[in-house]
Design an enzyme around this catalytic site. Structure first.
Site, mmCIF file in Angstrom:
data_model
loop_
_atom_site.group_PDB
_atom_site.id
_atom_site.type_symbol
_atom_site.label_atom_id
_atom_site.label_comp_id
_atom_site.label_asym_id
_atom_site.label_seq_id
_atom_site.Cartn_x
_atom_site.Cartn_y
_atom_site.Cartn_z
ATOM 1 N N LYS A 63 0.814 -1.345 0.176
ATOM 2 C CA LYS A 63 -0.090 0.070 -0.090
ATOM 3 C C LYS A 63 0.887 1.306 0.103
ATOM 4 O O LYS A 63 1.485 1.556 1.003
ATOM 5 C CB LYS A 63 -0.936 0.125 1.185
ATOM 6 C CG LYS A 63 -1.867 1.196 0.888
ATOM 7 C CD LYS A 63 -2.767 1.752 2.031
ATOM 8 C CE LYS A 63 -1.881 2.666 2.715
ATOM 9 N NZ LYS A 63 -1.800 3.964 2.047
ATOM 10 N N GLY A 70 6.573 4.948 8.579
ATOM 11 C CA GLY A 70 5.708 6.113 8.768
ATOM 12 C C GLY A 70 5.932 6.722 10.038
ATOM 13 O O GLY A 70 6.861 6.553 10.650
ATOM 14 N N SER A 71 4.828 7.326 10.353
ATOM 15 C CA SER A 71 5.010 8.232 11.562
ATOM 16 C C SER A 71 5.099 7.083 12.981
ATOM 17 O O SER A 71 4.470 6.157 12.919
ATOM 18 C CB SER A 71 3.816 9.091 11.695
ATOM 19 O OG SER A 71 2.522 8.432 11.743
ATOM 20 N N THR A 72 5.676 7.718 13.937
ATOM 21 C CA THR A 72 5.428 6.961 15.218
ATOM 22 C C THR A 72 4.099 6.613 15.763
ATOM 23 O O THR A 72 3.724 5.590 16.137
ATOM 24 C CB THR A 72 6.272 7.762 16.299
ATOM 25 O OG1 THR A 72 7.547 7.815 15.747
ATOM 26 C CG2 THR A 72 6.516 6.648 17.555
ATOM 27 N N VAL A 86 1.258 6.156 13.912
ATOM 28 C CA VAL A 86 0.709 5.352 12.958
ATOM 29 C C VAL A 86 1.232 3.855 13.407
ATOM 30 O O VAL A 86 0.686 2.857 13.400
ATOM 31 C CB VAL A 86 0.415 5.597 11.531
ATOM 32 C CG1 VAL A 86 0.041 4.270 10.877
ATOM 33 C CG2 VAL A 86 -0.429 6.695 11.299
ATOM 34 N N GLY A 87 2.512 3.817 13.417
ATOM 35 C CA GLY A 87 3.126 2.678 14.096
ATOM 36 C C GLY A 87 2.866 1.919 15.344
ATOM 37 O O GLY A 87 2.477 0.734 15.167
ATOM 38 N N GLU A 110 9.748 1.265 10.713
ATOM 39 C CA GLU A 110 10.693 2.310 10.798
ATOM 40 C C GLU A 110 10.106 3.591 10.804
ATOM 41 O O GLU A 110 9.210 3.947 10.090
ATOM 42 C CB GLU A 110 11.427 2.078 9.276
ATOM 43 C CG GLU A 110 12.702 2.860 9.069
ATOM 44 C CD GLU A 110 12.380 4.264 8.502
ATOM 45 O OE1 GLU A 110 12.457 5.199 9.490
ATOM 46 O OE2 GLU A 110 12.523 4.362 7.410
ATOM 47 N N CYS A 113 13.744 10.785 6.907
ATOM 48 C CA CYS A 113 13.661 10.158 8.610
ATOM 49 C C CYS A 113 14.742 10.506 9.207
ATOM 50 O O CYS A 113 15.043 10.677 10.393
ATOM 51 C CB CYS A 113 13.110 8.907 8.527
ATOM 52 S SG CYS A 113 13.796 7.619 7.517
HETATM 53 O O1 TXE Z 1 2.588 9.680 8.021
HETATM 54 P P1 TXE Z 1 1.531 8.164 8.281
HETATM 55 P P2 TXE Z 1 1.905 10.728 7.495
HETATM 56 C C1 TXE Z 1 6.557 11.185 9.904
HETATM 57 C C2 TXE Z 1 6.768 12.773 9.609
HETATM 58 C C3 TXE Z 1 5.597 13.289 8.869
HETATM 59 C C4 TXE Z 1 4.551 12.359 9.818
HETATM 60 C C5 TXE Z 1 3.077 12.383 9.311
HETATM 61 O O2 TXE Z 1 7.165 13.259 11.120
HETATM 62 O O3 TXE Z 1 5.458 14.787 9.297
HETATM 63 O O4 TXE Z 1 4.969 11.055 10.085
HETATM 64 O O5 TXE Z 1 3.148 11.995 7.874
HETATM 65 C C6 TXE Z 1 -0.500 4.673 6.095
HETATM 66 N N1 TXE Z 1 -3.111 2.018 9.594
HETATM 67 N N2 TXE Z 1 6.804 10.512 8.688
HETATM 68 O O6 TXE Z 1 0.773 11.588 7.983
HETATM 69 O O7 TXE Z 1 0.258 8.607 8.359
HETATM 70 C C7 TXE Z 1 -0.387 5.887 5.179
HETATM 71 O O8 TXE Z 1 -1.496 5.755 4.213
HETATM 72 C C8 TXE Z 1 -2.248 1.754 8.516
HETATM 73 C C9 TXE Z 1 8.290 9.893 8.818
HETATM 74 O O9 TXE Z 1 1.994 10.746 5.770
HETATM 75 O O10 TXE Z 1 2.316 7.334 9.244
HETATM 76 C C10 TXE Z 1 0.902 5.950 4.573
HETATM 77 O O11 TXE Z 1 1.124 4.874 3.463
HETATM 78 N N3 TXE Z 1 -1.562 2.526 7.965
HETATM 79 C C11 TXE Z 1 8.311 8.604 7.738
HETATM 80 C C12 TXE Z 1 1.872 5.503 5.681
HETATM 81 O O12 TXE Z 1 1.028 4.654 6.689
HETATM 82 C C13 TXE Z 1 -1.858 3.688 8.168
HETATM 83 C C14 TXE Z 1 8.027 8.962 6.524
HETATM 84 C C15 TXE Z 1 2.490 6.529 6.265
HETATM 85 O O13 TXE Z 1 1.610 7.488 6.789
HETATM 86 C C16 TXE Z 1 -2.753 4.210 8.786
HETATM 87 C C17 TXE Z 1 6.463 9.612 6.520
HETATM 88 C C18 TXE Z 1 -3.358 3.397 9.733
HETATM 89 N N4 TXE Z 1 -4.227 3.536 10.791
HETATM 90 C C19 TXE Z 1 6.007 10.253 7.771
HETATM 91 N N5 TXE Z 1 -2.808 5.495 8.743
HETATM 92 C C20 TXE Z 1 9.599 7.830 7.858
HETATM 93 N N6 TXE Z 1 9.831 7.137 8.934
HETATM 94 O O14 TXE Z 1 10.571 8.141 7.007
HETATM 95 C C21 TXE Z 1 -1.839 5.896 7.776
HETATM 96 N N7 TXE Z 1 -1.206 4.925 7.238
#
Ligand code: TXE
Length: 500
Positions: free
Chosen positions: A191, A244-246, A248-249, A267, A301
């Site tokens: 995804k 992604g974000s902490t 959502v992690g 990550e 990141c």
């Molecule tokens: O991240 P999300 P966002 C950090 C960075 C950024 C912040 C927000 O600080 O400003 O996160 O970015 C999917 N269940 N990073 O809002 O939401 C989403 O569709 C399952 C750091 O874009 O975490 C996308 O595919 N999946 C980071 C992915 O998660 C879900 C890179 C990341 O989105 C979900 C990006 C859910 N409930 C942002 N909600 C890095 N580590 O490099 C969202 N997603």
């Protein structure tokens, strides 16, 4: 591709033709079951590029069904590693052939520098080649046990994998996650982030041309709380790799725990320190500090968002930094002279600007930047550097994910280590010094997954990458990433009348 001016600057852009906008399930491009679509926006213009199929839980179910069938009964896990590797090599060659088009897709979808993408995409395709070379070297061990028994281990593919990926480096993320899983013999559902679906769908198309069997690699575009959440809570997905974000992690981890206890690698964010000692090569230090925060507009990141400078060189360092910044151009990422494109979207743009306002209110000194960079359209922000930053300020603690640097002073090595570790994150760190002992002491003392000594952003496919602390766990890249898609089975057999 067609060429035309974007009317926004004097640069000449190469707009790619958008060929793929549907979900890729079981080897075919299909509409979402609901028929819904969503816009993907060009951050240079704030306008829609196209509409893309909006996958939801039912589409994820279909994709998982295809991946499960391909895993349980299809050829991919049953091929020799060597043959899987050959197909992966073909996939990599096709990516090389289409690098320009793929780079253009990441430029219009993510605001990435076109020139960097064109050069970088073949480099990312090497990820497929690296793991292709490892696919036939997946071995277990022979264990002696006791006189009556002997045992061996098998490393078997973990099964159906879900990859949930972010928007900041769409190609690196896609290939970084998919390549080791393919080599391991897994099947998968990817995804991509809703902001950047286009290159992922193109990669899906190329995977089919390369001969990856139907159902092995599925791509479902859609949103996080719907399609993404359906992956983390799916009962028939064996492992999830998330970047992604902490926040959502954490949700992904909860969903995994509440569903089928699938294995996870996360990550997450970072607030990485770059520590510059008095004896460092000042020119290089200023260059790396600049690149460390401005590369990919700070949407990375491992960005060196906290720069810690020893007091003896602090003033001179700041002067050098400002000098170097003069030649840093913000603008259309198709323009070869430009070093920094637009932020990914309005949400990220607003988030960064609000952190900048916070920094000012908290009492940090704005050295340069601090506002949108004056383009008529697009999410452009000036490189922004703050001095007099205190450790408890929000701009020193939170991941901003934008071109915002926090500069801090330190006196001793102990103080530098303490400040560097004063974060909930632990993804990366840099140390600049000529003293090997200082470099090694700092490297051992900092709790982060990668330490760069007298360099920054030095990544390669064979170097494992991942977090300590709240930056997550599990590794991408290197053989460690291959092992996370494999599981160990021990097989025990009796030996009758063994003399040994
Ligand atoms: O991240 P999300 P966002 C950090 C960075 C950024 C912040 C927000 O600080 O400003 O996160 O970015 C999917 N269940 N990073 O809002 O939401 C989403 O569709 C399952 C750091 O874009 O975490 C996308 O595919 N999946 C980071 C992915 O998660 C879900 C890179 C990341 O989105 C979900 C990006 C859910 N409930 C942002 N909600 C890095 N580590 O490099 C969202 N997603």
């Amino acid at each position: 591709m067609t060429s035309h001016s974007n009317g926004n600057s004097d640069s000449f852009v190469k707009m790619p033709t958008i060929k793929f906008t549907k979900l890729f399930i079981n080897g075919k491009f299909v509409d979402s079951i609901s028929g819904k679509t969503f816009e993907t926006i060009d951050p240079r213009t704030e306008e829609a590029i196209t509409r893309v199929a909006e996958g939801d839980k039912e589409d994820i179910d279909l994709a998982v069904k295809a991946a499960r069938e391909a895993f349980d009964n299809g050829p991919w896990p049953r091929l020799s590693g060597f043959d899987r590797g050959r197909i992966m090599m073909k996939f990599a060659d096709l990516i090389d052939e289409h690098a320009e088009e793929l780079a253009a897709l990441d430029t219009i979808d993510a605001g990435k520098l076109f020139g960097e993408g064109k050069a970088g995409i073949p480099h990312s395709a090497n990820m497929l080649r690296y793991y292709a070379g490892a696919a036939d070297k997946i071995h277990g061990e022979v264990l002696k046990m006791s006189r009556e028994f002997h045992a061996y281990t098998l490393r078997e593919p973990i099964g159906v994998v879900g990859h949930i990926i972010p928007w900041n480096v769409p190609t690196t993320m896609f290939l970084g996650k998919v390549s080791p899983a393919l080599a391991a013999g897994c099947t998968m559902v990817v995804k991509p982030a809703e902001q950047t679906p286009l290159s992922a769908l193109y990669y899906a198309h190329l995977s089919k041309l390369a001969g990856i069997p139907d159902g092995v690699l599925n791509v479902v575009t859609g949103f996080g709380p719907t399609a993404g959440a359906a992956i983390s809570s799916h009962m028939d997905i064996d492992a999830v790799s998330f970047t992604g974000s902490t926040e959502v992690g954490r949700e992904v981890m909860q969903a995994a725990a509440k569903s089928n206890l699938k294995t996870l690698s996360l990550e997450l964010g970072g607030k990485s320190p770059l520590i510059i000692f008095d004896d460092a090569d000042l020119d290089k230090a200023a260059e790396l500090a600049l690149l460390g925060i401005l590369h990919n507009k700070g949407e990375i990141c491992v960005a060196s968002s906290r720069v810690l400078v020893q007091e003896g060189i602090y003033d001179e360092f700041v002067k050098k930094l400002l000098e170097k910044k003069k030649s840093w151009t913000v603008g259309d990422p198709f323009d070869p002279k430009v070093r920094q494109g637009p932020q990914i979207d309005k949400k990220q743009f607003d988030k960064i600007l609000s952190y900048i306002e916070h920094g000012k209110r908290e009492g940090a000194t704005l050295l340069t930047g601090g506002k949108p960079s004056g383009h008529n359209k697009g999410y452009y922000i000036e490189p922004t550097f703050f001095t007099d930053v205190k450790e408890d300020m929000l701009i020193a603690k939170d991941e901003i994910f934008g071109p915002v640097m926090s500069l801090m002073k330190f006196k001793t090595i102990d103080e530098a280590i303490k400040k560097a570790n004063n974060t909930t994150y632990g993804l990366a760190a840099g140390v600049m010094t000529k003293d090997l002992n200082v470099a090694n002491t700092v490297s051992r003392s900092i709790r982060a997954g990668i330490i760069w000594i007298n360099c920054y952003f030095a990544f390669d496919r064979d170097v494992p990458f991942g977090g300590y602390k709240m930056s997550g766990f599990g590794r991408d890249f290197g053989l460690d990433a291959l092992y996370k898609y494999l599981q160990v089975k021990s097989v025990v057999t009796p030996i009758y009348n063994s003399p040994w």
